[in-house]
Scaffold this motif. Structure first.
Motif, PDB file in Angstrom:
ATOM      1  N   LYS A  95      -0.767  13.618  42.333  1.00  0.00           N
ATOM      2  CA  LYS A  95      -0.582  13.643  43.794  1.00  0.00           C
ATOM      3  C   LYS A  95      -0.006  12.320  44.289  1.00  0.00           C
ATOM      4  N   ARG A  96      -0.538  11.204  43.768  1.00  0.00           N
ATOM      5  CA  ARG A  96      -0.006   9.893  44.171  1.00  0.00           C
ATOM      6  C   ARG A  96       1.450   9.749  43.750  1.00  0.00           C
ATOM      7  N   ALA A  97       1.756  10.200  42.544  1.00  0.00           N
ATOM      8  CA  ALA A  97       3.137  10.119  42.063  1.00  0.00           C
ATOM      9  C   ALA A  97       4.069  10.925  42.958  1.00  0.00           C
ATOM     10  N   MET A  98       3.628  12.111  43.374  1.00  0.00           N
ATOM     11  CA  MET A  98       4.482  12.926  44.245  1.00  0.00           C
ATOM     12  C   MET A  98       4.694  12.269  45.602  1.00  0.00           C
ATOM     13  N   MET A  99       3.688  11.582  46.108  1.00  0.00           N
ATOM     14  CA  MET A  99       3.872  10.861  47.375  1.00  0.00           C
ATOM     15  C   MET A  99       4.926   9.771  47.204  1.00  0.00           C
ATOM     16  N   HIS A 100       4.847   9.037  46.097  1.00  0.00           N
ATOM     17  CA  HIS A 100       5.864   8.006  45.839  1.00  0.00           C
ATOM     18  C   HIS A 100       7.239   8.657  45.671  1.00  0.00           C
ATOM     19  N   PHE A 101       7.280   9.828  45.054  1.00  0.00           N
ATOM     20  CA  PHE A 101       8.535  10.570  44.888  1.00  0.00           C
ATOM     21  C   PHE A 101       9.117  10.919  46.259  1.00  0.00           C
ATOM     22  N   HIS A 102       8.270  11.409  47.178  1.00  0.00           N
ATOM     23  CA  HIS A 102       8.746  11.740  48.532  1.00  0.00           C
ATOM     24  C   HIS A 102       9.208  10.485  49.277  1.00  0.00           C
ATOM     25  N   ILE A 103       8.487   9.385  49.084  1.00  0.00           N
ATOM     26  CA  ILE A 103       8.904   8.114  49.699  1.00  0.00           C
ATOM     27  C   ILE A 103      10.286   7.730  49.175  1.00  0.00           C
ATOM     28  N   ALA A 104      10.479   7.850  47.870  1.00  0.00           N
ATOM     29  CA  ALA A 104      11.770   7.520  47.256  1.00  0.00           C
ATOM     30  C   ALA A 104      12.878   8.404  47.805  1.00  0.00           C
ATOM     31  N   ASN A 105      12.611   9.709  47.892  1.00  0.00           N
ATOM     32  CA  ASN A 105      13.628  10.622  48.427  1.00  0.00           C
ATOM     33  C   ASN A 105      13.994  10.258  49.864  1.00  0.00           C
ATOM     34  N   SER A 106      12.994   9.872  50.648  1.00  0.00           N
ATOM     35  CA  SER A 106      13.268   9.482  52.033  1.00  0.00           C
ATOM     36  C   SER A 106      14.138   8.231  52.079  1.00  0.00           C
ATOM     37  N   HIS A 107      13.790   7.246  51.266  1.00  0.00           N
ATOM     38  CA  HIS A 107      14.624   6.038  51.218  1.00  0.00           C
ATOM     39  C   HIS A 107      16.053   6.401  50.816  1.00  0.00           C
ATOM     40  N   GLY A 108      16.187   7.261  49.821  1.00  0.00           N
ATOM     41  CA  GLY A 108      17.519   7.685  49.386  1.00  0.00           C
ATOM     42  C   GLY A 108      18.302   8.366  50.500  1.00  0.00           C
ATOM     43  N   SER A 109      17.628   9.234  51.244  1.00  0.00           N
ATOM     44  CA  SER A 109      18.281   9.927  52.367  1.00  0.00           C
ATOM     45  C   SER A 109      18.735   8.959  53.439  1.00  0.00           C
ATOM     46  N   LEU A 110      18.031   7.838  53.540  1.00  0.00           N
ATOM     47  CA  LEU A 110      18.384   6.818  54.528  1.00  0.00           C
ATOM     48  C   LEU A 110      19.381   5.795  53.975  1.00  0.00           C
ATOM     49  N   GLY A 111      19.853   6.021  52.736  1.00  0.00           N
ATOM     50  CA  GLY A 111      20.842   5.132  52.133  1.00  0.00           C
ATOM     51  C   GLY A 111      20.256   3.864  51.538  1.00  0.00           C
TER      52      GLY A 111
END
Length: 151
Positions: free
Chosen positions: A55-71
């Motif tokens: 679960k923690r890893a998936m939260m970090h994954f979502h954080i990473a995806n958000s950063h990526g979407s923001l460039g």
């Protein structure tokens, strides 16, 4: 839906899935910065302990995806690394990390990340395709062809 999940996190702060749903709803609405903040709260809401590593890893994954979407590729890379540190078998994080490295022309790092991705999910065609490209860029044509064929 986003408002309902926001309310759920107020009522039950330990209900970590609500943070995921809330963040995803915000992303669907195009509110990526707000989603990032929700995922950052969510990673703190997930209790420590080995039983919650995924679960923690998936939260970090979502954080990473958000950063990526923001460039913010460097921030995304840091968060993907954190996701794989918490859960080394998270193939999607390894794949996305490899893709970022490819974009930076860091082909050895891309190769490593993509090899980890296919090790943990041998059915991940995107990882094999990207691994083939990284290997080709490294001059390893035969290995590149094999990786691409596996995709």
């Amino acid at each position: 839906a986003a408002a309902a999940f926001a309310k759920a996190t107020e009522m039950a702060p330990g209900f970590e899935e609500a943070y995921t749903y809330w963040g995803n709803a915000l992303q669907e609405l195009g509110q990526t910065e707000e989603a990032l903040q929700v995922f950052q709260k969510g990673v703190k809401a997930v209790s420590q302990g080995p039983e919650n590593a995924a679960k923690r890893a998936m939260m970090h994954f979502h954080i990473a995806n958000s950063h990526g979407s923001l460039g913010r590729q460097d921030e995304a890379l840091k968060s993907y690394k954190e996701a794989t540190k918490v859960n080394p078998t998270l193939a999607a994080a390894w794949t996305n990390m490899g893709t970022i490295y490819q974009g930076k022309k860091q082909n050895e790092e891309a190769r490593h990340a993509l090899e980890e991705a296919v090790k943990h999910d041998p059915n991940l065609a995107e990882a094999y395709t990207n691994l083939g490209i990284a290997l080709q860029d490294l001059g390893e044509t035969e290995l590149a062809v094999n990786a691409t064929r596996t995709a």
